[in-house]
Design a protein around this motif. Sequence first.
Motif, PDB file in Angstrom:
ATOM      1  N   ASP A   1     160.407 -35.770  45.061  1.00 57.63           N
ATOM      2  CA  ASP A   1     161.545 -35.667  44.162  1.00 57.63           C
ATOM      3  C   ASP A   1     161.697 -34.226  43.728  1.00 57.63           C
ATOM      4  OD1 ASP A   1     159.842 -38.396  43.149  1.00 57.63           O
ATOM      5  OD2 ASP A   1     161.938 -38.681  43.711  1.00 57.63           O
ATOM      6  N   PRO A   2     162.936 -33.790  43.474  1.00 58.46           N
ATOM      7  CA  PRO A   2     163.155 -32.401  43.044  1.00 58.46           C
ATOM      8  C   PRO A   2     162.316 -32.065  41.820  1.00 58.46           C
ATOM      9  CG  PRO A   2     165.236 -33.483  43.531  1.00 58.46           C
ATOM     10  CD  PRO A   2     164.175 -34.550  43.590  1.00 58.46           C
ATOM     11  N   GLY A   3     161.645 -30.920  41.874  1.00 56.97           N
ATOM     12  CA  GLY A   3     160.846 -30.475  40.736  1.00 56.97           C
ATOM     13  C   GLY A   3     159.456 -31.063  40.657  1.00 56.97           C
ATOM     14  N   HIS A   4     159.162 -32.054  41.517  1.00 52.93           N
ATOM     15  CA  HIS A   4     157.840 -32.698  41.455  1.00 52.93           C
ATOM     16  C   HIS A   4     157.019 -32.498  42.718  1.00 52.93           C
ATOM     17  CE1 HIS A   4     158.355 -34.916  37.673  1.00 52.93           C
ATOM     18  NE2 HIS A   4     159.605 -35.086  38.031  1.00 52.93           N
ATOM     19  N   GLY A   5     157.589 -31.938  43.724  1.00 55.35           N
ATOM     20  CA  GLY A   5     156.840 -31.802  44.965  1.00 55.35           C
ATOM     21  C   GLY A   5     156.538 -33.158  45.560  1.00 55.35           C
ATOM     22  N   LEU A   6     155.401 -33.250  46.216  1.00 62.75           N
ATOM     23  CA  LEU A   6     154.967 -34.487  46.852  1.00 62.75           C
ATOM     24  C   LEU A   6     153.934 -35.171  45.968  1.00 62.75           C
ATOM     25  CD1 LEU A   6     154.636 -32.646  50.161  1.00 62.75           C
ATOM     26  CD2 LEU A   6     155.882 -34.802  50.063  1.00 62.75           C
ATOM     27  N   ARG A   7     154.135 -36.439  45.694  1.00 62.66           N
ATOM     28  CA  ARG A   7     153.192 -37.177  44.864  1.00 62.66           C
ATOM     29  C   ARG A   7     152.668 -38.384  45.624  1.00 62.66           C
ATOM     30  NH1 ARG A   7     156.357 -38.153  39.360  1.00 62.66           N
ATOM     31  NH2 ARG A   7     158.069 -38.497  40.832  1.00 62.66           N
ATOM     32  N   LEU A   8     151.364 -38.549  45.570  1.00 61.40           N
ATOM     33  CA  LEU A   8     150.709 -39.604  46.326  1.00 61.40           C
ATOM     34  C   LEU A   8     150.917 -40.965  45.656  1.00 61.40           C
ATOM     35  CD1 LEU A   8     148.763 -40.225  48.728  1.00 61.40           C
ATOM     36  CD2 LEU A   8     146.892 -39.965  47.085  1.00 61.40           C
ATOM     37  N   ILE A   9     151.363 -41.939  46.443  1.00 61.24           N
ATOM     38  CA  ILE A   9     151.588 -43.290  45.918  1.00 61.24           C
ATOM     39  C   ILE A   9     150.356 -44.158  46.187  1.00 61.24           C
ATOM     40  CG2 ILE A   9     153.107 -45.298  45.958  1.00 61.24           C
ATOM     41  CD1 ILE A   9     155.265 -43.488  47.214  1.00 61.24           C
ATOM     42  N   HIS A  10     150.020 -44.301  47.451  1.00 62.21           N
ATOM     43  CA  HIS A  10     148.843 -45.053  47.880  1.00 62.21           C
ATOM     44  C   HIS A  10     148.318 -44.398  49.145  1.00 62.21           C
ATOM     45  CE1 HIS A  10     148.879 -48.812  45.432  1.00 62.21           C
ATOM     46  NE2 HIS A  10     150.191 -48.700  45.451  1.00 62.21           N
ATOM     47  N   TYR A  11     147.059 -44.681  49.431  1.00 59.88           N
ATOM     48  CA  TYR A  11     146.544 -44.265  50.722  1.00 59.88           C
ATOM     49  C   TYR A  11     145.608 -45.335  51.273  1.00 59.88           C
ATOM     50  CZ  TYR A  11     142.201 -42.656  48.440  1.00 59.88           C
ATOM     51  OH  TYR A  11     141.032 -42.580  47.730  1.00 59.88           O
ATOM     52  N   SER A  12     145.314 -45.217  52.550  1.00 57.51           N
ATOM     53  CA  SER A  12     144.456 -46.202  53.221  1.00 57.51           C
ATOM     54  C   SER A  12     143.408 -45.472  54.031  1.00 57.51           C
ATOM     55  CB  SER A  12     145.296 -47.091  54.135  1.00 57.51           C
ATOM     56  OG  SER A  12     144.471 -47.872  54.964  1.00 57.51           O
ATOM     57  N   TYR A  13     142.195 -45.996  53.985  1.00 54.55           N
ATOM     58  CA  TYR A  13     141.102 -45.399  54.753  1.00 54.55           C
ATOM     59  C   TYR A  13     140.581 -46.354  55.809  1.00 54.55           C
ATOM     60  CZ  TYR A  13     138.872 -47.595  50.694  1.00 54.55           C
ATOM     61  OH  TYR A  13     138.531 -48.459  49.688  1.00 54.55           O
ATOM     62  N   GLY A  14     141.390 -47.353  56.137  1.00 54.94           N
ATOM     63  CA  GLY A  14     141.049 -48.283  57.202  1.00 54.94           C
ATOM     64  C   GLY A  14     141.823 -49.566  57.031  1.00 54.94           C
ATOM     65  N   VAL A  15     141.716 -50.437  58.032  1.00 51.94           N
ATOM     66  CA  VAL A  15     142.399 -51.725  57.954  1.00 51.94           C
ATOM     67  C   VAL A  15     141.943 -52.477  56.714  1.00 51.94           C
ATOM     68  CG1 VAL A  15     142.694 -53.957  59.072  1.00 51.94           C
ATOM     69  CG2 VAL A  15     142.733 -51.870  60.437  1.00 51.94           C
ATOM     70  N   ARG A  60     137.985 -34.618  49.903  1.00 51.77           N
ATOM     71  CA  ARG A  60     138.518 -34.201  51.190  1.00 51.77           C
ATOM     72  C   ARG A  60     139.800 -34.904  51.568  1.00 51.77           C
ATOM     73  NH1 ARG A  60     134.676 -32.500  55.946  1.00 51.77           N
ATOM     74  NH2 ARG A  60     133.761 -30.708  54.932  1.00 51.77           N
ATOM     75  N   ARG A  61     140.139 -35.961  50.873  1.00 49.91           N
ATOM     76  CA  ARG A  61     141.230 -36.778  51.382  1.00 49.91           C
ATOM     77  C   ARG A  61     142.464 -36.813  50.506  1.00 49.91           C
ATOM     78  NH1 ARG A  61     140.066 -37.659  56.671  1.00 49.91           N
ATOM     79  NH2 ARG A  61     137.820 -37.923  56.882  1.00 49.91           N
ATOM     80  N   ALA A  62     142.280 -36.983  49.224  1.00 51.73           N
ATOM     81  CA  ALA A  62     143.429 -37.178  48.344  1.00 51.73           C
ATOM     82  C   ALA A  62     143.944 -35.831  47.875  1.00 51.73           C
ATOM     83  CB  ALA A  62     143.039 -38.036  47.146  1.00 51.73           C
ATOM     84  N   LEU A  63     145.150 -35.474  48.279  1.00 48.27           N
ATOM     85  CA  LEU A  63     145.723 -34.190  47.913  1.00 48.27           C
ATOM     86  C   LEU A  63     146.695 -34.317  46.751  1.00 48.27           C
ATOM     87  CD1 LEU A  63     146.504 -32.597  51.382  1.00 48.27           C
ATOM     88  CD2 LEU A  63     144.571 -32.134  49.869  1.00 48.27           C
ATOM     89  N   THR A  64     146.691 -33.287  45.904  1.00 45.63           N
ATOM     90  CA  THR A  64     147.680 -33.152  44.845  1.00 45.63           C
ATOM     91  C   THR A  64     148.469 -31.891  45.147  1.00 45.63           C
ATOM     92  OG1 THR A  64     146.191 -34.189  43.251  1.00 45.63           O
ATOM     93  CG2 THR A  64     148.076 -32.991  42.377  1.00 45.63           C
ATOM     94  N   PHE A  65     149.782 -32.024  45.224  1.00 44.59           N
ATOM     95  CA  PHE A  65     150.626 -30.908  45.641  1.00 44.59           C
ATOM     96  C   PHE A  65     151.270 -30.215  44.451  1.00 44.59           C
ATOM     97  CE2 PHE A  65     150.730 -31.049  50.227  1.00 44.59           C
ATOM     98  CZ  PHE A  65     150.288 -32.329  50.511  1.00 44.59           C
ATOM     99  N   GLY A  66     151.455 -28.902  44.600  1.00 42.54           N
ATOM    100  CA  GLY A  66     152.254 -28.157  43.648  1.00 42.54           C
ATOM    101  C   GLY A  66     153.724 -28.479  43.839  1.00 42.54           C
ATOM    102  N   SER A  67     154.551 -27.978  42.938  1.00 42.81           N
ATOM    103  CA  SER A  67     155.970 -28.305  42.984  1.00 42.81           C
ATOM    104  C   SER A  67     156.748 -27.427  43.968  1.00 42.81           C
ATOM    105  CB  SER A  67     156.587 -28.217  41.584  1.00 42.81           C
ATOM    106  OG  SER A  67     156.357 -26.936  41.049  1.00 42.81           O
ATOM    107  N   GLY A  68     156.076 -26.468  44.584  1.00 38.57           N
ATOM    108  CA  GLY A  68     156.707 -25.721  45.665  1.00 38.57           C
ATOM    109  C   GLY A  68     157.238 -24.366  45.263  1.00 38.57           C
ATOM    110  N   THR A  69     157.306 -23.469  46.248  1.00 36.61           N
ATOM    111  CA  THR A  69     157.918 -22.152  46.105  1.00 36.61           C
ATOM    112  C   THR A  69     158.997 -22.032  47.170  1.00 36.61           C
ATOM    113  OG1 THR A  69     155.915 -21.096  45.247  1.00 36.61           O
ATOM    114  CG2 THR A  69     157.558 -19.667  46.308  1.00 36.61           C
ATOM    115  N   ARG A  70     160.231 -21.803  46.712  1.00 35.72           N
ATOM    116  CA  ARG A  70     161.334 -21.710  47.655  1.00 35.72           C
ATOM    117  C   ARG A  70     161.459 -20.266  48.125  1.00 35.72           C
ATOM    118  NH1 ARG A  70     166.826 -24.180  45.577  1.00 35.72           N
ATOM    119  NH2 ARG A  70     165.298 -24.579  43.980  1.00 35.72           N
TER     120      ARG A  70
END
Lengths: 109, 111
Positions: free
Chosen positions: B38-52, A94-104
């Motif tokens: 970054d171009p061509g990679h979309g959004l990529r998760l680096i780290h996340y936090s679920y509380g202090v 439910r929490r960690a999302l993986t995104f596609g590279s997008g559609t312009r």
Amino acid sequence: QQPVQSPQAVILREGEDAVINCSSSKALYSVHWYRQKHGEAPVFLMILLKGGEQKGHEKISASFNEKKQQSSLYLTASQLSYSGTYFCGTGPGRRALTFGSGTRLQVQP
Amino acid sequence: DAGITQSPRHKVTETGTPVTLRCHQTENHRYMYWYRQDPGHGLRLIHYSYGVKDTDKGEVSDGYSVSRSKTEDFLLTLESATSSQTSVYFCAIGIGNETQYFGPGTRLLVL
């Protein structure tokens, strides 16, 4: 593993319809759709949680086929404001999302 | 507007220097995330936090560390910046059970 979006880019005239697809090789729990305009942050559109679920947001709707591990975003009677890059985000959890590279998407007058 | 701010909004730094980016929220949400785009990679998760003090790695965590000593602040640190870390960094908060809302982003250029 990153979901695959298709097409990579699409150009429409105002009033035309478009479909953006998102597919994954992994089992999906949820699919999230975002739109991002140039230089801005992604904006949440909708989330789909169950197989076969369909949701709507103005003239934008989406479906989620859990069996096929894919989702489609439908843009009906497109407006200039629909222009931007559309991302799907998927996750087994439910929490960690993986995104596609997008559609312009570009909507022209 | 989900009450998320990021600072700085733009930064230019040199290879080898440490850099810290700050994400601040005003609504006491438990989940916070750092992504890079970054171009061509979309959004990529680096780290996340679920509380202090509770954090976990994402898919591109090498070269990055995070800290969360208060609910409202989630810090991302590049210990020794490299040119490959030039990117746009977005912070996000998790609202309810599912939805993530993004901050305005930080543009980082490593020379």
